[in-house]
Design a protein around this motif. Sequence first.
Motif, PDB file in Angstrom:
ATOM      1  N   ILE A  48       0.830  -1.204   0.000  1.00 50.48           N
ATOM      2  CA  ILE A  48       0.000   0.000   0.000  1.00 50.48           C
ATOM      3  C   ILE A  48       0.870   1.263   0.000  1.00 50.48           C
ATOM      4  N   VAL A  49       1.925   1.269   0.813  1.00 51.63           N
ATOM      5  CA  VAL A  49       2.779   2.450   0.940  1.00 51.63           C
ATOM      6  C   VAL A  49       3.546   2.732  -0.358  1.00 51.63           C
ATOM      7  N   LEU A  50       4.061   1.684  -0.998  1.00 53.73           N
ATOM      8  CA  LEU A  50       4.928   1.866  -2.169  1.00 53.73           C
ATOM      9  C   LEU A  50       4.167   1.987  -3.483  1.00 53.73           C
ATOM     10  N   SER A  51       2.899   1.630  -3.516  1.00 56.53           N
ATOM     11  CA  SER A  51       2.101   1.700  -4.750  1.00 56.53           C
ATOM     12  C   SER A  51       1.227   2.945  -4.734  1.00 56.53           C
ATOM     13  N   LYS A  52       1.566   3.925  -5.560  1.00 55.26           N
ATOM     14  CA  LYS A  52       0.807   5.175  -5.578  1.00 55.26           C
ATOM     15  C   LYS A  52      -0.637   4.960  -6.017  1.00 55.26           C
ATOM     16  N   SER A  53      -0.859   3.939  -6.840  1.00 56.77           N
ATOM     17  CA  SER A  53      -2.223   3.666  -7.305  1.00 56.77           C
ATOM     18  C   SER A  53      -3.131   3.174  -6.179  1.00 56.77           C
ATOM     19  N   LEU A  54      -2.528   2.762  -5.054  1.00 61.16           N
ATOM     20  CA  LEU A  54      -3.315   2.291  -3.908  1.00 61.16           C
ATOM     21  C   LEU A  54      -3.505   3.373  -2.850  1.00 61.16           C
ATOM     22  N   HIS A  55      -3.067   4.587  -3.152  1.00 63.47           N
ATOM     23  CA  HIS A  55      -3.244   5.693  -2.205  1.00 63.47           C
ATOM     24  C   HIS A  55      -4.650   6.263  -2.352  1.00 63.47           C
ATOM     25  N   LYS A  56      -5.614   5.403  -2.070  1.00 63.61           N
ATOM     26  CA  LYS A  56      -7.035   5.734  -2.152  1.00 63.61           C
ATOM     27  C   LYS A  56      -7.642   5.590  -0.758  1.00 63.61           C
ATOM     28  N   PRO A  57      -8.827   6.188  -0.522  1.00 63.58           N
ATOM     29  CA  PRO A  57      -9.445   6.121   0.813  1.00 63.58           C
ATOM     30  C   PRO A  57      -9.546   4.713   1.387  1.00 63.58           C
ATOM     31  N   MET A  58     -10.006   3.770   0.576  1.00 65.42           N
ATOM     32  CA  MET A  58     -10.188   2.393   1.045  1.00 65.42           C
ATOM     33  C   MET A  58      -8.891   1.803   1.582  1.00 65.42           C
ATOM     34  N   TYR A  59      -7.807   1.998   0.835  1.00 61.72           N
ATOM     35  CA  TYR A  59      -6.535   1.378   1.205  1.00 61.72           C
ATOM     36  C   TYR A  59      -5.801   2.162   2.290  1.00 61.72           C
ATOM     37  N   LEU A  60      -6.010   3.478   2.346  1.00 66.31           N
ATOM     38  CA  LEU A  60      -5.399   4.269   3.407  1.00 66.31           C
ATOM     39  C   LEU A  60      -5.986   3.902   4.770  1.00 66.31           C
ATOM     40  N   ILE A  61      -7.275   3.593   4.794  1.00 69.56           N
ATOM     41  CA  ILE A  61      -7.903   3.135   6.050  1.00 69.56           C
ATOM     42  C   ILE A  61      -7.453   1.706   6.347  1.00 69.56           C
ATOM     43  N   LEU A  62      -7.419   0.867   5.312  1.00 72.95           N
ATOM     44  CA  LEU A  62      -6.982  -0.522   5.483  1.00 72.95           C
ATOM     45  C   LEU A  62      -5.557  -0.600   6.026  1.00 72.95           C
ATOM     46  N   LEU A  63      -4.711   0.341   5.645  1.00 71.18           N
ATOM     47  CA  LEU A  63      -3.314   0.354   6.078  1.00 71.18           C
ATOM     48  C   LEU A  63      -3.182   0.303   7.604  1.00 71.18           C
ATOM     49  N   ASN A  64      -4.150   0.849   8.303  1.00 70.06           N
ATOM     50  CA  ASN A  64      -4.092   0.880   9.769  1.00 70.06           C
ATOM     51  C   ASN A  64      -4.306  -0.497  10.391  1.00 70.06           C
ATOM     52  N   LEU A  65      -4.978  -1.396   9.670  1.00 73.82           N
ATOM     53  CA  LEU A  65      -5.260  -2.720  10.224  1.00 73.82           C
ATOM     54  C   LEU A  65      -3.997  -3.556  10.416  1.00 73.82           C
ATOM     55  N   PRO A  66      -3.121  -3.718   9.401  1.00 75.44           N
ATOM     56  CA  PRO A  66      -1.890  -4.482   9.634  1.00 75.44           C
ATOM     57  C   PRO A  66      -0.954  -3.823  10.647  1.00 75.44           C
ATOM     58  N   ILE A  67      -0.942  -2.483  10.696  1.00 73.80           N
ATOM     59  CA  ILE A  67      -0.129  -1.807  11.708  1.00 73.80           C
ATOM     60  C   ILE A  67      -0.624  -2.177  13.098  1.00 73.80           C
ATOM     61  N   ASN A  68      -1.925  -2.152  13.262  1.00 67.52           N
ATOM     62  CA  ASN A  68      -2.528  -2.507  14.550  1.00 67.52           C
ATOM     63  C   ASN A  68      -2.275  -3.975  14.902  1.00 67.52           C
ATOM     64  N   ASP A  69      -2.374  -4.860  13.902  1.00 72.18           N
ATOM     65  CA  ASP A  69      -2.119  -6.289  14.133  1.00 72.18           C
ATOM     66  C   ASP A  69      -0.685  -6.532  14.574  1.00 72.18           C
ATOM     67  N   LEU A  70       0.258  -5.793  14.001  1.00 72.23           N
ATOM     68  CA  LEU A  70       1.661  -5.943  14.384  1.00 72.23           C
ATOM     69  C   LEU A  70       1.905  -5.453  15.815  1.00 72.23           C
ATOM     70  N   ILE A  71       1.177  -4.432  16.229  1.00 69.27           N
ATOM     71  CA  ILE A  71       1.300  -3.937  17.604  1.00 69.27           C
ATOM     72  C   ILE A  71       0.899  -5.023  18.593  1.00 69.27           C
ATOM     73  N   GLY A  72      -0.261  -5.651  18.354  1.00 65.07           N
ATOM     74  CA  GLY A  72      -0.745  -6.682  19.270  1.00 65.07           C
ATOM     75  C   GLY A  72       0.098  -7.941  19.263  1.00 65.07           C
ATOM     76  N   SER A  73       0.419  -8.448  18.069  1.00 61.60           N
ATOM     77  CA  SER A  73       1.176  -9.696  17.981  1.00 61.60           C
ATOM     78  C   SER A  73       2.601  -9.522  18.485  1.00 61.60           C
ATOM     79  N   SER A  74       3.222  -8.378  18.231  1.00 63.10           N
ATOM     80  CA  SER A  74       4.583  -8.141  18.713  1.00 63.10           C
ATOM     81  C   SER A  74       4.618  -8.042  20.232  1.00 63.10           C
ATOM     82  N   ALA A  75       3.633  -7.378  20.809  1.00 66.28           N
ATOM     83  CA  ALA A  75       3.566  -7.254  22.264  1.00 66.28           C
ATOM     84  C   ALA A  75       3.478  -8.626  22.926  1.00 66.28           C
ATOM     85  N   PHE A  76       2.796  -9.561  22.267  1.00 66.79           N
ATOM     86  CA  PHE A  76       2.636 -10.905  22.840  1.00 66.79           C
ATOM     87  C   PHE A  76       3.802 -11.823  22.511  1.00 66.79           C
TER      88      PHE A  76
END
Length: 311
Positions: A48-76
């Motif tokens: 999502i970050v490296l593909s300019k064609s994916l810099h759309k509302p849907m994918y910008l919101i979706l980007l937060n989901l894997p970041i959040n998943d990494l926060i939880g899984s890394s903490a555990f």
Amino acid sequence: MENLYNTSSVLVLHRFNISSENVFPAFLFATLSYMIILFCNLILILTIVLSKSLHKPMYLILLNLPINDLIGSSAFFLHMINEILTDRKTMQYSVCVAQAFFIHIYATGTVIILSAMAYDRYIAICCPLKYNTVMTYAHIMRIITVVWMSCLVLVFVLFFLLLRLPRCRSELTHPYCDNPSLLTLVCANTTINNIYGLLMVAISQVFCNGMILYTYLQILVACFRSKRSDTKAKALQTCATHLTVFLLLECLGLFTIISYRIKNISPHLRRFMGVSTLIFPPTLNPIIYGLKTKEIKEKVVHFFRKKILPF
């Protein structure tokens, strides 16, 4: 009075009673699980970050989901792997609080982010003519800011109420630190904490779940009204898959919360369900919500063909 309270900064852990012959299989399972979660979520983030064609509302919101998943899984996983390798039976209280804080950020963030994603899809499918007007870049940034600020404020208050209380115990049996397990160390009236915790869960569950279910229902209705049969089939498959993963997360999360209120429940079952909330959603989310999306899948395949397998 000072002797009534345990002011030690070290907690004693009774989590994983792993025999010496099972240490390597447990380490292998934990490491592989974490590596799979890291791989899937980082691939989605980078795509999502490296593909300019994916810099759309849907994918910008979706980007937060894997970041959040990494926060939880890394903490555990990071502490779990270290605990298995070193056979350490103690933990600093401050480290435990930090782990609990990030795990609660993950749990709260998942539901709120999925609500934001559902809202975006609702506008796109049910109000397509208004989509570009409503979902501007500024509006997307406001949505993302509200998502993370809501998580931080809700969880900060939860831990502010926890840390003001004195401790008189130092033994933990839950697989990871969280607010309910830390409250078992407290020797004071926890009524305010319990009320706020239940209120926080109730508001997030009623508001976010209601919003998600309502939007998906409206999306299904809008798609079934369409005369194109391929649109109906695709919508039904997408909504069914998303709702299945969402309901899995909700069932695991709610069972974990309720299990703290039921004294007769098996501690092994409570541990299994608690750990499952930090393994299955972070593994499935990037696949179901990201890599199964046509545009993202094409970008990932293109990246691997061009950079990894150029021949």
